[in-house]
Enzyme design. Structure first.
Site, PDB file in Angstrom:
ATOM      1  N   HIS A 166      -8.724 -40.254 -30.778  1.00  0.00           N
ATOM      2  CA  HIS A 166      -8.708 -39.211 -31.626  1.00  0.00           C
ATOM      3  C   HIS A 166      -7.486 -39.542 -32.567  1.00  0.00           C
ATOM      4  O   HIS A 166      -6.489 -40.319 -32.815  1.00  0.00           O
ATOM      5  CB  HIS A 166      -8.617 -38.337 -31.312  1.00  0.00           C
TER       6      HIS A 166
ATOM      7  N   ASP B  35      -7.387 -38.606 -39.281  1.00  0.00           N
ATOM      8  CA  ASP B  35      -8.435 -38.753 -39.343  1.00  0.00           C
ATOM      9  C   ASP B  35      -9.077 -39.002 -41.267  1.00  0.00           C
ATOM     10  O   ASP B  35     -10.027 -39.796 -41.639  1.00  0.00           O
ATOM     11  CB  ASP B  35      -9.362 -37.937 -39.390  1.00  0.00           C
TER      12      ASP B  35
END
Length: 373
Positions: A133, A163
């Protein structure tokens, strides 16, 4: 069913097929849709993390659940790709190939299609197939390690750096570059948008500063990592906070003037005294409330502002005057950005008419029925 607002923006006429994914993939598609692109999202049933009505990154387009493991679902995706300028997908390397929807299969139907691939570690390399992540990608890229105070552990900026900054923004940039090139060459190409690459690119300036002797490897002692007393956050009397960014000498001078501190008592780049100056400013800022400091410093050439939360930012006079936040589908959320004076984009509601969206993309009634069954 209400008619959606007309599609406007600099990307009007561009078609993007969005295939699944969470985090950066839908955010990239949101940016494209905000700018007028006709985006159609295809997702596998049951993959949403939370309800669509509370997910602004799904705005401006229809989402169709597709069983891409079925022959009908696979054929529908290929049919849709025939009229797309680009396809973006956010699965791990090899997933789309195993579904029979990899770049070779899709571009056999549409040679001009740009195939955008959003992953954390990229399409190749020892960790390409490993799960991760944002926090993992920015740590590998060298962006997380320097983000810490002296004696403290590294702190991530929500999931904004990997992200969205290193992922979605670079995917959008790469796909649009590919579309422009394809219109000249007649050939599409694969865009490998890896968050580790994008996050690393964001650190370019710091590599230069380090090479030039203006940055050391001890976190929390440099200009922009909480080392400097004039680039820091401070608590106020009421438990709020202010942010200082008075880097340039003229802004620093005005800040000290308003704080009633003689310049010779706090020379800006006396780096060995920065901890001492921080202690002094800590006490100064605790003498007034956040609102008092905002009233004094925000209108001035001090590069100083109060710190606002998600609930407060839309009400700030500057943000309200610019319309930086809007209400869409009953929820306050950020407006489309950036702004264009002739072909403005817009944050639009989720498109509920999935059948109409598929028809607009050229699927006949039988194909639409098979896809949405």
């Amino acid at each position: 069913m209400s008619t959606p607002p007309p599609r406007t923006g600099p990307l009007t006429g561009v078609r993007i097929l969005e295939v699944g994914g969470i985090g950066p993939n839908p955010f990239a598609a949101m940016l494209l849709a905000d700018m007028g692109a006709d985006v159609l999202r295809l997702d596998r049933p049951g993959t949403d993390l939370f309800p669509a009505k509370f997910n602004p990154t799904l705005r401006g387009r229809a989402t169709v659940n597709v069983d891409m493991k079925s022959d009908a679902g696979r054929e529908a995706v290929l049919r849709l790709a025939e009229s797309a300028d680009a396809l973006i997908e956010g699965y791990r390397p090899g997933v789309m190939e195993r579904l029979g929807l990899g770049p070779d299969e899709v571009r056999a139907r549409n040679p001009k299609l740009v195939y955008g691939r959003m992953t954390g570690y990229g399409q190749d390399g020892p960790m390409a197939s490993v799960a991760g992540h944002d926090i993992n990608y920015i740590s590998l890229a060298g962006a997380l390690g320097p983000s810490q105070r002296v004696g403290d552990k590294p702190m991530f900026a929500l999931n904004l750096v990997g992200d969205y900054g290193g992922g979605a923004m670079f995917l959008v940039f790469g796909v649009l570059c590919g579309i422009i090139e394809a219109r000249q060459s007649g050939q599409g190409q694969v865009v490998d948008a890896a968050m580790v690459d994008g996050a690393a690119a964001l650190t370019a300036m710091f590599h230069g500063m380090r090479a030039g002797g203006m940055w050391n490897d001890r976190p929390g002692t440099n200009l922009l990592d909480s080392g400097a007393h004039f680039y820091e956050t401070y608590e106020t009397a009421d438990g709020g906070y202010v942010a200082l960014g008075a880097i340039e000498p003229q802004f620093y001078a005005r800040l000290l003037e308003l704080l009633e501190i003689p310049m010779d008592e706090m020379p800006q780049f006396a780096m060995d005294r920065w901890p001492e100056f921080k202690d002094r400013l800590t006490e100064v800022f605790k003498s007034r409330t956040r609102a008092e400091w905002a009233s004094l410093l925000e209108p001035e050439e001090t590069c100083a502002t109060a710190i606002y939360g998600l609930d407060e930012a839309p009400q700030h006079p500057h943000m309200a005057a610019r319309g930086t936040f809007v209400e869409v589908d009953g929820m306050v959320q950020p407006a489309a950005a950036p702004r264009f004076d002739r072909t403005p984009g817009a944050a639009r509601p989720i498109v509920q008419d999935t059948d109409g969206a598929l028809e607009a993309w050229g699927l006949d009634e039988a194909a639409r029925a098979a896809l949405t069954a």
